[in-house]
Design a protein around this motif. Structure first.
Motif, PDB file in Angstrom:
ATOM      1  N   ASN A 107       0.829  -1.208   0.000  1.00 26.92           N
ATOM      2  CA  ASN A 107       0.000   0.000   0.000  1.00 26.92           C
ATOM      3  C   ASN A 107       0.861   1.254   0.000  1.00 26.92           C
ATOM      4  O   ASN A 107       2.045   1.217   0.349  1.00 26.92           O
ATOM      5  CB  ASN A 107      -0.980  -0.010   1.170  1.00 26.92           C
ATOM      6  N   ILE A 108       0.223   2.322  -0.440  1.00 29.15           N
ATOM      7  CA  ILE A 108       0.897   3.626  -0.477  1.00 29.15           C
ATOM      8  C   ILE A 108       0.082   4.570   0.400  1.00 29.15           C
ATOM      9  O   ILE A 108      -1.141   4.643   0.276  1.00 29.15           O
ATOM     10  CB  ILE A 108       0.929   4.188  -1.921  1.00 29.15           C
ATOM     11  N   ILE A 109       0.780   5.238   1.259  1.00 25.05           N
ATOM     12  CA  ILE A 109       0.089   6.230   2.102  1.00 25.05           C
ATOM     13  C   ILE A 109      -0.039   7.517   1.290  1.00 25.05           C
ATOM     14  O   ILE A 109       0.951   8.005   0.727  1.00 25.05           O
ATOM     15  CB  ILE A 109       0.872   6.521   3.399  1.00 25.05           C
ATOM     16  N   ALA A 110      -1.235   8.043   1.241  1.00 27.87           N
ATOM     17  CA  ALA A 110      -1.447   9.293   0.490  1.00 27.87           C
ATOM     18  C   ALA A 110      -2.186  10.303   1.339  1.00 27.87           C
ATOM     19  O   ALA A 110      -3.027   9.936   2.170  1.00 27.87           O
ATOM     20  CB  ALA A 110      -2.242   8.997  -0.768  1.00 27.87           C
ATOM     21  N   LYS A 111      -1.850  11.569   1.106  1.00 26.02           N
ATOM     22  CA  LYS A 111      -2.514  12.641   1.865  1.00 26.02           C
ATOM     23  C   LYS A 111      -3.735  13.113   1.075  1.00 26.02           C
ATOM     24  O   LYS A 111      -3.691  13.208  -0.161  1.00 26.02           O
ATOM     25  CB  LYS A 111      -1.534  13.796   2.069  1.00 26.02           C
ATOM     26  N   VAL A 112      -4.797  13.381   1.780  1.00 28.56           N
ATOM     27  CA  VAL A 112      -6.002  13.895   1.114  1.00 28.56           C
ATOM     28  C   VAL A 112      -5.810  15.397   0.889  1.00 28.56           C
ATOM     29  O   VAL A 112      -5.684  16.164   1.855  1.00 28.56           O
ATOM     30  CB  VAL A 112      -7.257  13.621   1.977  1.00 28.56           C
ATOM     31  N   LEU A 113      -5.731  15.771  -0.393  1.00 25.29           N
ATOM     32  CA  LEU A 113      -5.507  17.193  -0.705  1.00 25.29           C
ATOM     33  C   LEU A 113      -6.817  17.968  -0.700  1.00 25.29           C
ATOM     34  O   LEU A 113      -6.906  19.059  -0.150  1.00 25.29           O
ATOM     35  CB  LEU A 113      -4.843  17.330  -2.077  1.00 25.29           C
ATOM     36  N   LEU A 114      -7.799  17.386  -1.344  1.00 20.22           N
ATOM     37  CA  LEU A 114      -9.097  18.064  -1.440  1.00 20.22           C
ATOM     38  C   LEU A 114     -10.203  17.090  -1.092  1.00 20.22           C
ATOM     39  O   LEU A 114     -10.138  15.913  -1.397  1.00 20.22           O
ATOM     40  CB  LEU A 114      -9.332  18.578  -2.872  1.00 20.22           C
ATOM     41  N   ASP A 115     -11.209  17.640  -0.475  1.00 18.38           N
ATOM     42  CA  ASP A 115     -12.344  16.818  -0.097  1.00 18.38           C
ATOM     43  C   ASP A 115     -13.575  17.495  -0.694  1.00 18.38           C
ATOM     44  O   ASP A 115     -14.151  18.404  -0.099  1.00 18.38           O
ATOM     45  CB  ASP A 115     -12.402  16.757   1.440  1.00 18.38           C
ATOM     46  N   ARG A 116     -13.933  17.044  -1.890  1.00 24.72           N
ATOM     47  CA  ARG A 116     -15.038  17.693  -2.602  1.00 24.72           C
ATOM     48  C   ARG A 116     -16.369  17.306  -1.974  1.00 24.72           C
ATOM     49  O   ARG A 116     -16.719  16.136  -1.928  1.00 24.72           O
ATOM     50  CB  ARG A 116     -15.042  17.256  -4.076  1.00 24.72           C
ATOM     51  N   GLU A 117     -17.128  18.304  -1.551  1.00 23.83           N
ATOM     52  CA  GLU A 117     -18.438  17.997  -0.991  1.00 23.83           C
ATOM     53  C   GLU A 117     -19.515  18.377  -1.991  1.00 23.83           C
ATOM     54  O   GLU A 117     -20.346  19.243  -1.750  1.00 23.83           O
ATOM     55  CB  GLU A 117     -18.630  18.719   0.333  1.00 23.83           C
ATOM     56  N   SER A 118     -19.469  17.711  -3.131  1.00 23.46           N
ATOM     57  CA  SER A 118     -20.479  18.001  -4.142  1.00 23.46           C
ATOM     58  C   SER A 118     -21.649  17.036  -3.980  1.00 23.46           C
ATOM     59  O   SER A 118     -21.449  15.860  -3.664  1.00 23.46           O
ATOM     60  CB  SER A 118     -19.848  17.827  -5.532  1.00 23.46           C
ATOM     61  N   PRO A 119     -22.880  17.478  -4.169  1.00 28.50           N
ATOM     62  CA  PRO A 119     -24.008  16.560  -4.065  1.00 28.50           C
ATOM     63  C   PRO A 119     -24.033  15.539  -5.190  1.00 28.50           C
ATOM     64  O   PRO A 119     -24.681  14.514  -5.103  1.00 28.50           O
ATOM     65  CB  PRO A 119     -25.229  17.469  -4.136  1.00 28.50           C
ATOM     66  N   PHE A 120     -23.276  15.827  -6.259  1.00 27.16           N
ATOM     67  CA  PHE A 120     -23.285  14.924  -7.423  1.00 27.16           C
ATOM     68  C   PHE A 120     -22.092  13.976  -7.431  1.00 27.16           C
ATOM     69  O   PHE A 120     -22.133  12.908  -7.996  1.00 27.16           O
ATOM     70  CB  PHE A 120     -23.291  15.737  -8.735  1.00 27.16           C
ATOM     71  N   LEU A 121     -21.025  14.395  -6.816  1.00 29.22           N
ATOM     72  CA  LEU A 121     -19.834  13.544  -6.830  1.00 29.22           C
ATOM     73  C   LEU A 121     -19.146  13.600  -5.466  1.00 29.22           C
ATOM     74  O   LEU A 121     -18.644  14.642  -5.056  1.00 29.22           O
ATOM     75  CB  LEU A 121     -18.869  14.030  -7.923  1.00 29.22           C
ATOM     76  N   ASN A 122     -19.167  12.453  -4.795  1.00 26.48           N
ATOM     77  CA  ASN A 122     -18.448  12.365  -3.522  1.00 26.48           C
ATOM     78  C   ASN A 122     -17.063  11.805  -3.809  1.00 26.48           C
ATOM     79  O   ASN A 122     -16.922  10.611  -4.076  1.00 26.48           O
ATOM     80  CB  ASN A 122     -19.168  11.434  -2.555  1.00 26.48           C
ATOM     81  N   SER A 123     -16.077  12.668  -3.792  1.00 31.03           N
ATOM     82  CA  SER A 123     -14.725  12.202  -4.114  1.00 31.03           C
ATOM     83  C   SER A 123     -13.689  12.980  -3.319  1.00 31.03           C
ATOM     84  O   SER A 123     -13.975  14.037  -2.751  1.00 31.03           O
ATOM     85  CB  SER A 123     -14.464  12.357  -5.607  1.00 31.03           C
ATOM     86  N   ILE A 124     -12.503  12.447  -3.315  1.00 35.28           N
ATOM     87  CA  ILE A 124     -11.373  13.140  -2.667  1.00 35.28           C
ATOM     88  C   ILE A 124     -10.180  13.115  -3.627  1.00 35.28           C
ATOM     89  O   ILE A 124     -10.090  12.238  -4.488  1.00 35.28           O
ATOM     90  CB  ILE A 124     -10.978  12.482  -1.313  1.00 35.28           C
ATOM     91  N   ILE A 125      -9.298  14.085  -3.473  1.00 30.58           N
ATOM     92  CA  ILE A 125      -8.098  14.158  -4.311  1.00 30.58           C
ATOM     93  C   ILE A 125      -6.896  13.780  -3.448  1.00 30.58           C
ATOM     94  O   ILE A 125      -6.734  14.316  -2.351  1.00 30.58           O
ATOM     95  CB  ILE A 125      -7.896  15.584  -4.874  1.00 30.58           C
ATOM     96  N   LEU A 126      -6.083  12.872  -3.977  1.00 31.71           N
ATOM     97  CA  LEU A 126      -4.892  12.439  -3.235  1.00 31.71           C
ATOM     98  C   LEU A 126      -3.623  13.053  -3.812  1.00 31.71           C
ATOM     99  O   LEU A 126      -3.589  13.410  -5.001  1.00 31.71           O
ATOM    100  CB  LEU A 126      -4.775  10.910  -3.281  1.00 31.71           C
ATOM    101  N   ASN A 127      -2.591  13.119  -3.019  1.00 22.82           N
ATOM    102  CA  ASN A 127      -1.329  13.719  -3.477  1.00 22.82           C
ATOM    103  C   ASN A 127      -0.407  12.701  -4.147  1.00 22.82           C
ATOM    104  O   ASN A 127       0.786  12.919  -4.253  1.00 22.82           O
ATOM    105  CB  ASN A 127      -0.612  14.407  -2.302  1.00 22.82           C
ATOM    106  N   LYS A 128      -0.908  11.559  -4.532  1.00 24.09           N
ATOM    107  CA  LYS A 128      -0.106  10.537  -5.209  1.00 24.09           C
ATOM    108  C   LYS A 128      -0.748  10.212  -6.558  1.00 24.09           C
ATOM    109  O   LYS A 128      -1.991  10.152  -6.645  1.00 24.09           O
ATOM    110  CB  LYS A 128      -0.028   9.245  -4.378  1.00 24.09           C
ATOM    111  N   GLY A 129       0.109  10.034  -7.584  1.00 22.32           N
ATOM    112  CA  GLY A 129      -0.418   9.745  -8.914  1.00 22.32           C
ATOM    113  C   GLY A 129       0.344   8.632  -9.596  1.00 22.32           C
ATOM    114  O   GLY A 129       0.938   7.765  -8.918  1.00 22.32           O
ATOM    115  N   SER A 130       0.347   8.649 -10.932  1.00 18.88           N
ATOM    116  CA  SER A 130       0.995   7.574 -11.695  1.00 18.88           C
ATOM    117  C   SER A 130       2.485   7.497 -11.402  1.00 18.88           C
ATOM    118  O   SER A 130       3.110   6.448 -11.520  1.00 18.88           O
ATOM    119  CB  SER A 130       0.752   7.771 -13.190  1.00 18.88           C
ATOM    120  N   LYS A 131       3.061   8.600 -11.003  1.00 21.05           N
ATOM    121  CA  LYS A 131       4.480   8.625 -10.596  1.00 21.05           C
ATOM    122  C   LYS A 131       4.738   7.637  -9.449  1.00 21.05           C
ATOM    123  O   LYS A 131       5.820   7.047  -9.351  1.00 21.05           O
ATOM    124  CB  LYS A 131       4.826  10.050 -10.151  1.00 21.05           C
ATOM    125  N   ASP A 132       3.717   7.471  -8.638  1.00 25.11           N
ATOM    126  CA  ASP A 132       3.847   6.559  -7.484  1.00 25.11           C
ATOM    127  C   ASP A 132       3.166   5.212  -7.742  1.00 25.11           C
ATOM    128  O   ASP A 132       2.744   4.533  -6.786  1.00 25.11           O
ATOM    129  CB  ASP A 132       3.220   7.211  -6.248  1.00 25.11           C
TER     130      ASP A 132
END
Lengths: 167, 288
Positions: free
Chosen positions: B130-155
């Motif tokens: 597993n990879i530990i990732a920090k939650v950068l953004l926590d979108r509170e949209s009524p249409f999309l419940n998602s979060i943005i992580l600070n890790k991508g394809s590089k990791d």
């Protein structure tokens, strides 16, 4: 000659067995402390002195009792002379009993023992409180007194049998 | 009356004043001596203090010698007590060890049996890092419940990877950038996770509802009587994306709407760090 001396020393040691037991008991602080039961202690010395000075005072010389009392005071950190005073008073009471009682019986002895140690403990308590300003736990005193009276019959039986061996 | 008083005096005098044959002092003399000693002790006289100290020195030394048998008895008593305690402890430990050993063997057997059965049914063996990732953004949209992580394809983050908070399922990766990635939460209305209700072993789909609770879909009515509020739902691993057995939530029956909802284990409002599970196809034993 040598053999005769040895047997003489041995018989003397045997004869003065009770006082040797008292001496060891006092120097050991005989209180069954190592079993660590809470609120359990009894005064072995009182039973021993009462029995032997009543039944056979020749085996417990008063001077030795006086010295045993002094040793006991040193070991238990009591004011010097207090235990001697107690022990000698027991001797006095038993000597008086011997003079007035013609037919000794166990129940009488036990009751006299109870009265004697009640008076002794009261005197003890008063002396320590009034003259020496010592803090005394009355509960411990009463428990000690209770167990001493309870154990009297047991030691009476043991000493009676021991007496037959020693003399 | 006079007679009895005379008797008392005679008995008293005989008891206290008369010396015994071998005694050098009468009882009365010794009682007086002890009273004198008591008084002198109370007066705290120097000579008595010195006498007391001398006496203490002698008595303490004798006491040490006289206490040897008592100390020995005490030592033996304590040793015996300790020995018995150790023996009892050892017996208990042995029983416990045997129990754990038996359990360990049973577990080993179950693991090997599980791997063998998986191999028979042709299931892929997944092992996960597993990879530990920090939650950068926590979108509170009524249409999309998602979060943005600070890790991508590089990791080495890839689409479809499971994301967990501690050990609880949070969601899966739906968007991968070079440095960041997006996770669709299990609460999102588009989230569909294959789940298994344990210990009944009933398969179902956990769907997000856009709220904090999920719903259980595709559950036949014949199972309804068996299901109660004490059941938990885990990932089933059927799609081969998530490893099986990731805890999702607790089942709750909504009596009003006659639907089963899922109370998620994870609190999605408190996410700070999450773990992205990197699935690797391993060998037969599930090792890399």
């Amino acid at each position: 000659m040598g053999k005769s001396n040895d047997s003489s020393i041995f018989s003397k040691l045997k004869f003065y067995g009770p006082i040797i037991i008292l001496l060891i008991a006092n120097l050991n602080e005989f209180d069954l402390n190592y079993l660590k039961p809470d609120y359990f202690s009894f005064n072995f010395s009182f039973i021993l002195i009462f029995f032997w000075s009543l039944k056979n005072p020749q085996q417990v010389p008063t001077l030795m009792i006086f010295l045993c009392g002094l040793f006991n005071d040193v070991v238990t950190s009591l004011p010097i002379g207090l235990s001697s005073f107690n022990y000698l008073l027991i001797c006095g009471v038993t000597a008086y009993l011997r003079n007035i009682i013609l037919r000794p019986n166990f129940i009488n002895d036990w009751m006299f023992f109870l009265i004697t140690i009640l008076i002794l403990n009261s005197i003890n308590y008063l002396i320590l409180q009034i003259f020496f300003d010592m803090e005394i736990s009355q509960i411990n005193y009463v428990i000690n007194l209770g167990f001493t009276v309870i154990f009297f019959p047991l030691f009476f039986y043991i000493f009676k049998n021991l007496q037959k061996i020693l003399i | 009356m006079v007679r009895s008083r005379d008797d008392f005096v005679i008995a008293f005098r005989s008891a206290f004043l008369k010396k015994k044959a071998k005694d050098k002092f009468s009882l009365f003399t010794l009682i007086i001596a002890s009273i004198v000693l008591l008084i002198l002790t109370n007066l705290n006289l120097k000579i008595i203090n010195n006498l007391e100290k001398g006496l203490q020195d002698i008595v303490y030394r004798i006491s040490v010698v006289a206490s040897i048998p008592e100390k020995k008895i005490q030592d033996y008593y304590l040793k015996a007590k300790d020995h018995l305690a150790v023996y009892e402890l050892k017996t208990k430990e042995e029983n416990l060890y045997e129990k754990y050993n038996a359990e360990k063997l049973a577990n080993e057997y179950l693991i090997s049996e599980n791997n063998r059965l998986r191999k028979i049914i042709g299931e892929q063996q997944l092992s996960q890092d597993n990879i530990i990732a920090k939650v950068l953004l926590d979108r509170e949209s009524p249409f999309l419940n998602s979060i943005i992580l600070n890790k991508g394809s590089k990791d080495n983050i890839e689409l479809g990877m499971a994301v967990v908070d501690d050990d609880y399922l949070v969601g899966k990766i739906v968007e991968v950038n070079f440095l960041t990635s997006r996770v669709i939460l299990v609460t999102d209305i588009n989230s569909k996770i294959p789940g298994i209700i344990e210990p009944l072993g009933i398969h179902s789909i956990v769907s997000g509802s856009g709220k904090n609770e999920g719903t259980v879909e595709y559950l036949k009515e014949e199972y309804y009587p068996k299901i109660n509020d004490d059941l938990n739902i885990f990932t089933s691993g059927i799609a081969g994306i998530f490893k099986p057995g990731i805890p999702i939530g607790k089942l709750k029956f909504d009596n009003k709407n006659k639907i089963f909802s899922v109370n998620f284990f994870s609190d999605f409002t408190q996410l700070e760090y999450v773990k992205v599970l990197i699935s690797n196809k391993g060998d037969e034993n599930g090792q890399k």
